[in-house]
Write a protein that holds these residues in place. Structure first.
Motif, PDB file in Angstrom:
ATOM      1  N   SER A  37       0.828  -1.211   0.000  1.00  0.00           N
ATOM      2  CA  SER A  37       0.000   0.000   0.000  1.00  0.00           C
ATOM      3  C   SER A  37       0.861   1.259   0.000  1.00  0.00           C
ATOM      4  CB  SER A  37      -0.935   0.008   1.211  1.00  0.00           C
ATOM      5  OG  SER A  37      -0.208  -0.100   2.409  1.00  0.00           O
ATOM      6  N   VAL A  97      -6.173   2.063   2.987  1.00  0.00           N
ATOM      7  CA  VAL A  97      -7.548   2.086   2.478  1.00  0.00           C
ATOM      8  C   VAL A  97      -7.560   2.437   0.994  1.00  0.00           C
ATOM      9  CG1 VAL A  97      -9.769   3.276   2.620  1.00  0.00           C
ATOM     10  CG2 VAL A  97      -8.605   2.568   4.700  1.00  0.00           C
ATOM     11  N   GLY A 101      -8.877  -0.826  -0.398  1.00  0.00           N
ATOM     12  CA  GLY A 101     -10.321  -0.594  -0.413  1.00  0.00           C
ATOM     13  C   GLY A 101     -11.005  -1.175   0.811  1.00  0.00           C
ATOM     14  N   GLU A 102     -12.153  -1.789   0.579  1.00  0.00           N
ATOM     15  CA  GLU A 102     -12.929  -2.338   1.698  1.00  0.00           C
ATOM     16  C   GLU A 102     -12.169  -3.410   2.469  1.00  0.00           C
ATOM     17  OE1 GLU A 102     -16.664  -3.750   0.230  1.00  0.00           O
ATOM     18  OE2 GLU A 102     -17.397  -1.732  -0.203  1.00  0.00           O
ATOM     19  N   GLN A 103     -11.304  -4.143   1.797  1.00  0.00           N
ATOM     20  CA  GLN A 103     -10.533  -5.191   2.466  1.00  0.00           C
ATOM     21  C   GLN A 103      -9.561  -4.611   3.493  1.00  0.00           C
ATOM     22  OE1 GLN A 103      -8.778  -7.195  -0.879  1.00  0.00           O
ATOM     23  NE2 GLN A 103     -10.417  -8.730  -0.923  1.00  0.00           N
ATOM     24  N   VAL A 105     -10.164  -1.884   5.404  1.00  0.00           N
ATOM     25  CA  VAL A 105     -10.826  -1.038   6.394  1.00  0.00           C
ATOM     26  C   VAL A 105     -10.549  -1.489   7.828  1.00  0.00           C
ATOM     27  CG1 VAL A 105     -13.090  -0.310   7.274  1.00  0.00           C
ATOM     28  CG2 VAL A 105     -12.603  -0.191   4.830  1.00  0.00           C
ATOM     29  N   VAL A 106     -10.591  -2.794   8.067  1.00  0.00           N
ATOM     30  CA  VAL A 106     -10.371  -3.282   9.435  1.00  0.00           C
ATOM     31  C   VAL A 106      -8.950  -2.966   9.890  1.00  0.00           C
ATOM     32  CG1 VAL A 106     -10.257  -5.341  10.891  1.00  0.00           C
ATOM     33  CG2 VAL A 106     -12.125  -5.075   9.246  1.00  0.00           C
ATOM     34  N   SER A 109      -8.517   0.733  10.394  1.00  0.00           N
ATOM     35  CA  SER A 109      -9.196   1.198  11.611  1.00  0.00           C
ATOM     36  C   SER A 109      -8.317   0.987  12.835  1.00  0.00           C
ATOM     37  CB  SER A 109     -10.518   0.460  11.797  1.00  0.00           C
ATOM     38  OG  SER A 109     -11.385   0.737  10.735  1.00  0.00           O
TER      39      SER A 109
END
Length: 149
Positions: A37, A97, A101-103, A105-106, A109
């Motif tokens: 990332s 993020v 993406g959505e993967q 998010v955890v 966070s």
């Protein structure tokens, strides 16, 4: 002038983060590896700056906490370090993020807790420095002396 009581300087989660960040930065620099990332979202000079900042922030923050001289100087060094720590860990959370993406998010966070805690601690330090500058008692502050509040 009343008694001035400063919030305890030794925050366990802050210390843990400040001990861990230079280790992470040194490993990233020495092993010449980066999270995907970070590679995909940051230009090369920013990546290197981010890694160096991890080392400098961790060591600087620990120096501020352990500062043997004037309290306000140590708090100022600690303040600068936690502000930069919040910024660079926030950069990583955003990069995660943006790429995953959505993967992501955890994980992002959980990582975002570091900047949240860093900025919270920065606010506490700012209040402490303000109280020191004004030289008056701040009832919400306490100084730990010999393990007793």
């Amino acid at each position: 002038m009343g008694n001035l009581r400063i919030r305890a300087k030794h925050q366990p989660f802050e210390v843990a983060a400040l001990v861990t960040t230079p280790i992470c930065g040194i490993l990233l620099l020495a092993l010449d590896v980066r999270p995907p990332s970070v590679q995909m979202s940051m230009p090369e000079p920013i990546q290197v700056g981010w890694e160096v900042a991890l080392v400098v922030v961790g060591l600087g923050g620990l120096l501020g906490i352990l500062w043997p001289g004037q309290l306000s100087t140590g708090l100022g060094v600690e303040l600068a370090s936690v502000l930069v720590l919040g910024t660079i860990t926030g950069m990583y959370a955003v990069a995660l993020v943006a790429v995953a993406g959505e993967q992501g998010v955890v994980a992002a966070s959980l990582i975002a807790a570091v900047p949240a805690g860093s900025f919270w601690r920065a606010a506490q330090i700012a209040v402490d420095l303000r109280c020191l500058a004004k030289g008056h008692q701040c009832s919400t502050h306490r100084r730990v002396v010999g393990g007793v509040t």
